[in-house]
Write an enzyme that holds these catalytic residues in place. Structure first.
Site, PDB file in Angstrom:
ATOM      1  N   ASP A  12      39.185  33.772  45.437  1.00 32.53           N
ATOM      2  CA  ASP A  12      38.606  35.171  45.772  1.00 32.53           C
ATOM      3  C   ASP A  12      37.011  35.139  46.207  1.00 32.53           C
ATOM      4  OD1 ASP A  12      41.264  35.459  45.222  1.00 32.53           O
ATOM      5  OD2 ASP A  12      40.850  37.132  43.550  1.00 32.53           O
ATOM      6  N   LYS A 110      47.290  37.934  47.684  1.00 37.61           N
ATOM      7  CA  LYS A 110      47.882  38.359  46.397  1.00 37.61           C
ATOM      8  C   LYS A 110      47.282  39.949  45.895  1.00 37.61           C
ATOM      9  CE  LYS A 110      43.922  36.460  43.565  1.00 37.61           C
ATOM     10  NZ  LYS A 110      43.448  37.602  43.210  1.00 37.61           N
ATOM     11  N   CYS A 155      40.530  36.421  37.665  1.00 39.11           N
ATOM     12  CA  CYS A 155      41.287  35.776  38.633  1.00 39.11           C
ATOM     13  C   CYS A 155      41.316  34.127  38.272  1.00 39.11           C
ATOM     14  CB  CYS A 155      41.256  36.140  40.014  1.00 39.11           C
ATOM     15  SG  CYS A 155      41.666  37.890  40.353  1.00 39.11           S
TER      16      CYS A 155
HETATM   17  C1  VGL Z   1      39.780  40.160  40.592  1.00 34.88           C
HETATM   18  C2  VGL Z   1      39.565  42.104  39.496  1.00 34.88           C
HETATM   19  C3  VGL Z   1      40.289  43.007  40.440  1.00 34.88           C
HETATM   20  C4  VGL Z   1      39.127  39.020  40.701  1.00 34.88           C
HETATM   21  C5  VGL Z   1      40.359  40.748  41.451  1.00 34.88           C
HETATM   22  O1  VGL Z   1      39.201  38.098  41.768  1.00 34.88           O
HETATM   23  O2  VGL Z   1      38.629  38.285  39.758  1.00 34.88           O
HETATM   24  N1  VGL Z   1      39.317  41.226  39.464  1.00 34.88           N
HETATM   25  N2  VGL Z   1      40.801  41.999  41.507  1.00 34.88           N
END
Ligand code: VGL
Ligand code: ZN
Length: 201
Positions: A12, A110, A155
């Site tokens: 991410d 995702k 994540c």
């Molecule tokens: C994430 C919160 C919400 C992450 C993704 O990538 O850690 N955290 N969505």
């Protein structure tokens, strides 16, 4: 060069998780250079991309009266409510412009189901709905994972613990990861990963 049984899994590294983004992780952009450099050593590179529809159930704005970072109970368990972030096709959902994406053979998206969040790159937050990443890595003969990216306490943590549960030897490179840290969540995540057998380097 690492053996073909090793894969780099980059979690991410998207604009919304970098400074100026909707859910900025402190120092999130600092991971870009070390992650780019690590890609050189791996014949398998996977990128994950948080990829939510507008009005996603993990957004506080989808729950009247709730504000970001509050908890709610979802059918699958407790869920943190987030600011709107990583909406499919938006600039915020795009990878950081400095991140090398050419070396990646696989991009796993995702969190695209309206009613369920997905922190892990392997399973959504019900812990059973698979993203398909495990099948991909198995088909490629991968047995060892090196993780990096954002955010360490969400994540990355969930991906690392799932990776151990699935039987991968798993390493997290701390200099190439950054956390959000909500009420001690970063220290708790590091402890959870250690307890699961993740090597923290
Ligand atoms: C994430 C919160 C919400 C992450 C993704 O990538 O850690 N955290 N969505
Ligand atoms: Zn998200």
């Amino acid at each position: 060069m690492r053996p073909d049984t090793d894969a780099l899994v980059v979690i991410d590294i998207q604009n919304d998780f970098c400074p100026g983004g909707a859910l900025a992780v402190p120092g999130g952009d600092e991971v870009v250079a070390p992650v780019n450099a690590m890609m050189e050593d791996f014949s398998t590179v996977v990128l994950s991309q948080d990829w939510h529809p507008a009005g996603h159930s993990s957004f506080a704005s989808s729950h009247p009266g709730k504000t970001p970072f509050e908890m709610v109970e979802m059918p699958y368990g407790p869920q943190v409510l987030w600011p709107e972030h990583c909406i499919q096709g938006s600039e915020g959902a795009a990878f950081h412009p400095g991140l090398r994406t050419d070396p990646a053979q696989m991009i796993v998206r995702k969190g695209f189901r309206q009613g369920i969040d997905s922190y892990s790159a392997f399973f959504e937050n019900d812990r059973t709905t698979a993203t398909g990443l495990h099948g991909y890595l198995q088909d490629r003969g991968v047995t060892r994972l090196v993780l990096c990216g954002l955010a360490t306490d969400f994540c990355v943590n969930f991906s690392a613990v799932d990776a151990m549960r699935l039987g991968y030897q798993t390493e997290l490179v701390l200099k190439a990861a950054r956390g959000i840290d909500l009420e001690g969540s970063l220290e708790a995540a590091l402890e959870a990963m250690r307890a699961a057998g993740v090597t923290l380097t």
